[in-house]
Design an enzyme around this catalytic site. Sequence first.
Site, short mmCIF file in Angstrom:
data_model
loop_
_atom_site.label_atom_id
_atom_site.label_comp_id
_atom_site.label_asym_id
_atom_site.label_seq_id
_atom_site.Cartn_x
_atom_site.Cartn_y
_atom_site.Cartn_z
N HIS A 97 -13.52 -0.45 7.07
CA HIS A 97 -13.09 -0.58 5.72
C HIS A 97 -13.74 -1.76 5.18
O HIS A 97 -14.14 -2.98 6.00
CB HIS A 97 -11.70 -0.37 5.70
CG HIS A 97 -11.17 0.84 5.49
ND1 HIS A 97 -10.86 1.60 6.96
CD2 HIS A 97 -10.72 1.83 4.60
CE1 HIS A 97 -10.66 2.84 6.51
NE2 HIS A 97 -10.34 2.90 5.16
N LYS A 150 -8.83 -5.30 3.14
CA LYS A 150 -7.76 -4.35 3.55
C LYS A 150 -6.68 -5.22 4.31
O LYS A 150 -7.05 -5.75 5.22
CB LYS A 150 -8.29 -2.95 4.20
CG LYS A 150 -7.42 -1.97 4.51
CD LYS A 150 -8.08 -0.74 5.21
CE LYS A 150 -7.03 0.21 5.52
NZ LYS A 150 -6.31 0.67 4.60
P1 NAP Z 1 -6.01 -3.03 -5.03
O1 NAP Z 1 -7.09 -3.09 -5.82
O2 NAP Z 1 -5.27 -4.45 -4.38
O3 NAP Z 1 -4.63 -2.72 -6.19
C1 NAP Z 1 -3.32 -2.71 -5.58
C2 NAP Z 1 -2.56 -3.03 -6.89
O4 NAP Z 1 -1.11 -2.88 -6.76
C3 NAP Z 1 -2.74 -4.34 -7.59
O5 NAP Z 1 -3.46 -4.21 -8.90
C4 NAP Z 1 -1.43 -5.31 -7.54
O6 NAP Z 1 -1.24 -5.78 -8.74
C5 NAP Z 1 -0.54 -3.84 -7.67
N1 NAP Z 1 0.97 -4.02 -7.11
C6 NAP Z 1 1.12 -4.64 -6.09
N2 NAP Z 1 2.48 -4.75 -5.89
C7 NAP Z 1 2.92 -4.23 -6.85
C8 NAP Z 1 4.28 -3.93 -7.40
N3 NAP Z 1 5.51 -4.19 -6.58
N4 NAP Z 1 4.50 -2.97 -8.44
C9 NAP Z 1 3.42 -2.88 -9.19
N5 NAP Z 1 2.17 -2.95 -8.88
C10 NAP Z 1 1.87 -3.75 -7.80
O7 NAP Z 1 -5.70 -2.08 -3.87
P2 NAP Z 1 -6.54 -0.48 -3.85
O8 NAP Z 1 -7.74 -0.58 -3.14
O9 NAP Z 1 -6.32 0.13 -5.24
O10 NAP Z 1 -5.51 0.09 -2.72
C11 NAP Z 1 -4.15 0.42 -3.05
C12 NAP Z 1 -3.52 1.21 -1.62
O11 NAP Z 1 -4.13 2.39 -1.44
C13 NAP Z 1 -4.08 0.41 -0.27
O12 NAP Z 1 -2.67 0.43 0.47
C14 NAP Z 1 -5.11 1.29 0.20
O13 NAP Z 1 -4.97 1.03 1.62
C15 NAP Z 1 -4.76 2.66 -0.25
N6 NAP Z 1 -5.67 3.43 -0.36
C16 NAP Z 1 -5.16 4.94 -0.25
C17 NAP Z 1 -6.18 5.76 -0.46
C18 NAP Z 1 -5.82 7.19 0.06
O14 NAP Z 1 -6.52 8.58 -0.15
N7 NAP Z 1 -4.38 7.53 0.05
C19 NAP Z 1 -7.49 5.73 -0.69
C20 NAP Z 1 -7.77 4.30 -0.92
C21 NAP Z 1 -7.08 3.22 -0.88
P3 NAP Z 1 -0.49 -7.05 -8.92
O15 NAP Z 1 -0.32 -8.05 -7.85
O16 NAP Z 1 -0.99 -7.71 -10.15
O17 NAP Z 1 0.66 -6.34 -9.40
#
Ligand code: NAP
Length: 268
Positions: A156, A160
């Site tokens: 990854h 991450k």
């Molecule tokens: P990212 O770009 O860092 O996005 C996470 C977002 O969550 C940020 O914009 C952050 O913004 C926000 N956030 C954090 N705490 C929050 C809260 N309490 N309330 C509202 N918003 C909040 O990460 P990403 O790449 O999108 O990945 C997110 C998650 O999805 C990770 O855990 C990743 O491992 C997972 N993922 C899962 C899959 C699947 O198929 N299940 C696929 C890809 C990724 P602020 O800090 O400004 O709030």
Amino acid sequence: MSQRISVAVAGAAGRMGREVVKMVLEDPELELVAAIGRSSAGVDAGSLVGKPETGVVVTDRLEDALQSAKPDVLVDFTNPKSAVPNTEACIRHGVRPVVGTTGFTPEQIEQLDKQCREKGIGGLIAPNFSIGAILMMKFAAMAAKYLPHVEIIEYHGDQKLDAPSGTSIKTAEWISQTRRELRQGNPNEEEVLEGARGGYYNGFRIHSVRLPGIFAQQEVIFGGHGQTLKIRHDSYERAGYMPGVNTAIKKVMSVTGLVYGFEHFLDD
Ligand code: NAP
């Protein structure tokens, strides 16, 4: 047209969250009613994804948003620290969680399942919404019955937060269901450099590679007499998860209790 499913998105400005907002806005069967994010609070959800304004303004107040918008479903792609309290709040408000955020422990999943059942609602936690990844896990579980010597390498991006990945843990769980009990390798093996042999899971190892430039890949390697078998899945972009998230939003409306794993929504 039958009634649309109303959707709130937590982590709306994140990399996955933006894809979800876009997908919801593009599906006439879904309606975006709330978007939650902290640094993007005050921004219209449409303009976050290069679309016309929607009137749904990103807020950092999850509970208020759930209370006023009363969504049917909350999709959460935040981070492991935020996703547990977000999901608890969601269930308290009778809103069905569809969680893509990884890093939940089995104990947390069990607790959340209990809370969903008490409320009489369904929910889903899916470490991977990609059909190819689910097939990779299924094929790995099939192979482990015949080739029980196995190691997993997952790759990854370097930002991450959790290691090993949720998908690799889920793969290891599936493999453990079909693989005979076996402690692999040399019993006298010594790790000269700590961590060199990766994380230990039920007799086999999981290795996590974190590098810039990588999106999401996983290899499951089986070793037998004079042969290896490699099962590999490569994800290239976040949009590839959206058909799965879309299906999950629709199917979660008709289940009770918290389902763990998107594979349970694939066949029926
Ligand atoms: P990212 O770009 O860092 O996005 C996470 C977002 O969550 C940020 O914009 C952050 O913004 C926000 N956030 C954090 N705490 C929050 C809260 N309490 N309330 C509202 N918003 C909040 O990460 P990403 O790449 O999108 O990945 C997110 C998650 O999805 C990770 O855990 C990743 O491992 C997972 N993922 C899962 C899959 C699947 O198929 N299940 C696929 C890809 C990724 P602020 O800090 O400004 O709030």
